[in-house]
Design a protein around this motif. Structure first.
Motif, PDB file in Angstrom:
ATOM      1  N   ASP A   1      42.833  83.327  21.696  1.00  0.00           N
ATOM      2  CA  ASP A   1      43.822  82.861  22.864  1.00  0.00           C
ATOM      3  C   ASP A   1      43.188  83.343  23.982  1.00  0.00           C
ATOM      4  O   ASP A   1      43.476  84.380  24.409  1.00  0.00           O
ATOM      5  CB  ASP A   1      45.172  83.514  22.377  1.00  0.00           C
ATOM      6  N   ILE A   2      42.313  82.382  24.422  1.00  0.00           N
ATOM      7  CA  ILE A   2      41.535  82.391  25.928  1.00  0.00           C
ATOM      8  C   ILE A   2      41.904  81.468  26.745  1.00  0.00           C
ATOM      9  O   ILE A   2      41.398  80.180  26.450  1.00  0.00           O
ATOM     10  CB  ILE A   2      40.212  82.805  25.888  1.00  0.00           C
ATOM     11  N   THR A   3      42.831  81.551  27.644  1.00  0.00           N
ATOM     12  CA  THR A   3      43.061  80.355  28.407  1.00  0.00           C
ATOM     13  C   THR A   3      42.179  80.228  29.806  1.00  0.00           C
ATOM     14  O   THR A   3      41.637  81.177  30.192  1.00  0.00           O
ATOM     15  CB  THR A   3      44.523  80.595  29.064  1.00  0.00           C
ATOM     16  N   PRO A   4      42.264  78.990  30.406  1.00  0.00           N
ATOM     17  CA  PRO A   4      41.513  78.914  31.603  1.00  0.00           C
ATOM     18  C   PRO A   4      41.946  80.047  32.793  1.00  0.00           C
ATOM     19  O   PRO A   4      41.052  80.487  33.641  1.00  0.00           O
ATOM     20  CB  PRO A   4      41.707  77.357  32.005  1.00  0.00           C
ATOM     21  N   GLU A   5      43.266  80.318  32.675  1.00  0.00           N
ATOM     22  CA  GLU A   5      43.850  81.352  33.830  1.00  0.00           C
ATOM     23  C   GLU A   5      43.142  82.615  33.272  1.00  0.00           C
ATOM     24  O   GLU A   5      42.616  83.529  34.422  1.00  0.00           O
ATOM     25  CB  GLU A   5      45.344  81.503  33.712  1.00  0.00           C
TER      26      GLU A   5
END
Ligand code: P53
Length: 471
Positions: A289-293
């Motif tokens: 779970d690595i978001t752009p944010e």
């Protein structure tokens, strides 16, 4: 020559020396449920505090009630800096409260005021192995994204409260230790998680590490917004690796195994995951779970300086690794001796580490831990002849100076570990001592807590007075 403003000092961590659990509003931390152990007997992590068990961190060496006396001794040695940590569970006893705990905040006000009275610069680790137990228990610690917010609330409380008193900060202590997810204690203290209890422990570790890296980056950004003068660093356990010999496979293995440390420092210094990490996640099929944010946060929160501990080097060998099937193991290096606890003694390894770090990042380096854990003897007259410690530190300072003077490495300071004897992290023992100051306390919790000066105290005093010229 070292810089004129070189930050000579010493280092400790709240859970190992403060005590001050009973009779205060401090909440339990992950370190408070760890029993004592020994070199051959690991510490156990219990489900809460159990009757009949001994927990050495509850009382530490009672700095909570001795801080004036201890800081006066640091001042006598000439300390220009003192690295300590803030016990997260003293400020947020459960970790998920909305409002910080005034009694806890006030304690560190008094400690920092006392340091500043002597012109000693505090260097403060936000999280040194002491997350509130409640966060570990109820949230799974940093395996849960929610813990990022709890950490940031804690960081904000500290950054706002100690503005004008503290300038130098570190986010997470030895953030890379948990890479060894097979040893339960590392994930427990760094992340508040038992990685081995997850279906895929390695995946759980990387996910949790990602949340910690995001938390660290967001804290750096927040700190700079609260006070642009803040200098905020990361902290890694820098145990450089040597290949056992010139076999090409060993060279490649060394590079690969060094990634276990560089991954953290690369993200915290460069603001993005290095290519080898992205490949590793892809090859393992880890969909983190690595978001752009998150990626924006990492890019916006790179550190001002690199803090690291150096105790030893390790040596790797492909044949041994394949035999054991354990990639994290080290083999014996025939060129260096070891301590009674099996850690290599390798002063040149410090120069090597400084060069590796400086070549890679070109950021100021702060040696925030270094030292020799040894069994000391206190003589009837109160003296302690710890010549072996002097020898160890002298050799390491010499190599540090060579790195500065010949290799051009930028070193900001040097704060040897456990400047006041404290509870050992890995074993929970008192007898594994590092200090310049002896504390009368044993492994079973007996002793008067009386402080006395070792020979190394007077030696270090003249080292500081001569800015490292008189060793
Ligand atoms: P103790 C491994 C390698 C280098 C440093 O350790 C390490 C470790 C274990 O994580 O830890 C640091 O007390 C740590 C301190 C700790 C110190 O080394 O087991 O940041 O909290 O006390 C020394 O001898």
């Amino acid at each position: 020559m070292l810089r004129d403003d070189f930050m000579w000092g010493g280092a400790l961590a709240a859970h190992q020396f403060e005590g001050g659990l009973h009779g205060t509003s401090k909440g339990l931390s992950v370190a408070d449920v760890m029993t004592s152990g020994a070199a051959d007997r690991p510490r156990r992590i219990t489900e809460g505090v159990l009757e009949g068990e001994y927990y050495p961190n509850h009382e530490g060496v009672d700095f909570y009630h001795h801080y004036k006396e201890d800081i006066a001794l640091f001042a006598q040695m000439g300390f220009r800096s003192f690295r300590t940590s803030i016990a997260w569970s003293r400020i947020f006893p459960n970790g998920d409260e909305e409002v910080p705990n005034e009694e806890g905040l006030d304690f560190y006000d008094r400690v920092f005021d006392e340091l500043l009275k002597y012109g000693i610069e505090p260097v403060v680790t936000l999280s040194h192995f002491e997350m509130p137990y409640h966060l570990a228990k109820e949230y799974g610690g940093f395996t849960n994204r929610k813990t990022i917010d709890c950490f940031l609330r804690f960081a904000e409380a500290c950054f706002c409260r100690y503005r004008g008193k503290v300038t130098y900060w570190l986010t997470f202590n030895e953030i890379n230790n948990q890479m060894n997810y097979k040893a339960d204690i590392f994930g427990w203290v760094s992340a508040g998680a038992h990685y081995l209890r997850y279906e895929d422990p390695e995946l759980a570790m990387y996910q949790s590490v990602h949340y910690q890296l995001v938390a660290s980056a967001l804290a750096v950004k927040l700190g700079h917004e609260i006070d642009p003068n803040y200098k905020i660093g990361n902290m890694i356990a820098m145990t450089p690796l040597y290949p056992l010999n010139c076999k090409p496979d060993n060279q490649l293995l060394t590079i690969k195994r060094m990634h276990e440390k560089w991954l953290f420092c690369d993200v915290q210094c460069r603001g993005h995951y290095p290519a080898y990490a992205e490949k590793l996640f892809a090859h393992k099929g880890f969909h983190l779970d690595i978001t752009p944010e998150d990626r924006q946060a990492l890019a916006a929160g790179t550190v001002d300086y690199i803090g690291f501990s150096y105790y030893m080097s390790n040596t790797v060998d492909i044949d041994a690794a394949e035999q054991e099937g354990a990639m994290l193991s080290s083999v014996k290096n025939p060129y260096v001796p070891t301590t009674d606890w099996g850690w290599t003694i390798d002063a040149k390894g410090l120069r090597y580490a400084l060069n590796l770090l400086y070549e890679r990042y070109e950021k100021p380096l702060f040696i925030v831990e270094n030292g020799l854990g040894a069994e000391d003897v206190k003589e009837p007259d109160g003296s302690c002849h710890d010549f072996y410690r002097i020898e160890y530190l002298k050799a390491h300072i010499q190599q540090m100076k060579t790195a500065v003077e010949e290799d051009g490495v930028d070193v900001m300071g040097y704060t040897p570990w456990g400047c006041l004897d404290c509870v050992s992290f890995t074993t929970g023992e008192m007898k594994k001592r590092y200090g310049f100051i002896y504390v009368d306390r044993d492994d079973d919790g007996n002793g008067t807590m009386e402080r006395s000066r070792k020979d190394s105290f007077y030696w270090y005093q003249q080292v500081i007075a001569s800015n490292g010229e008189n060793l």
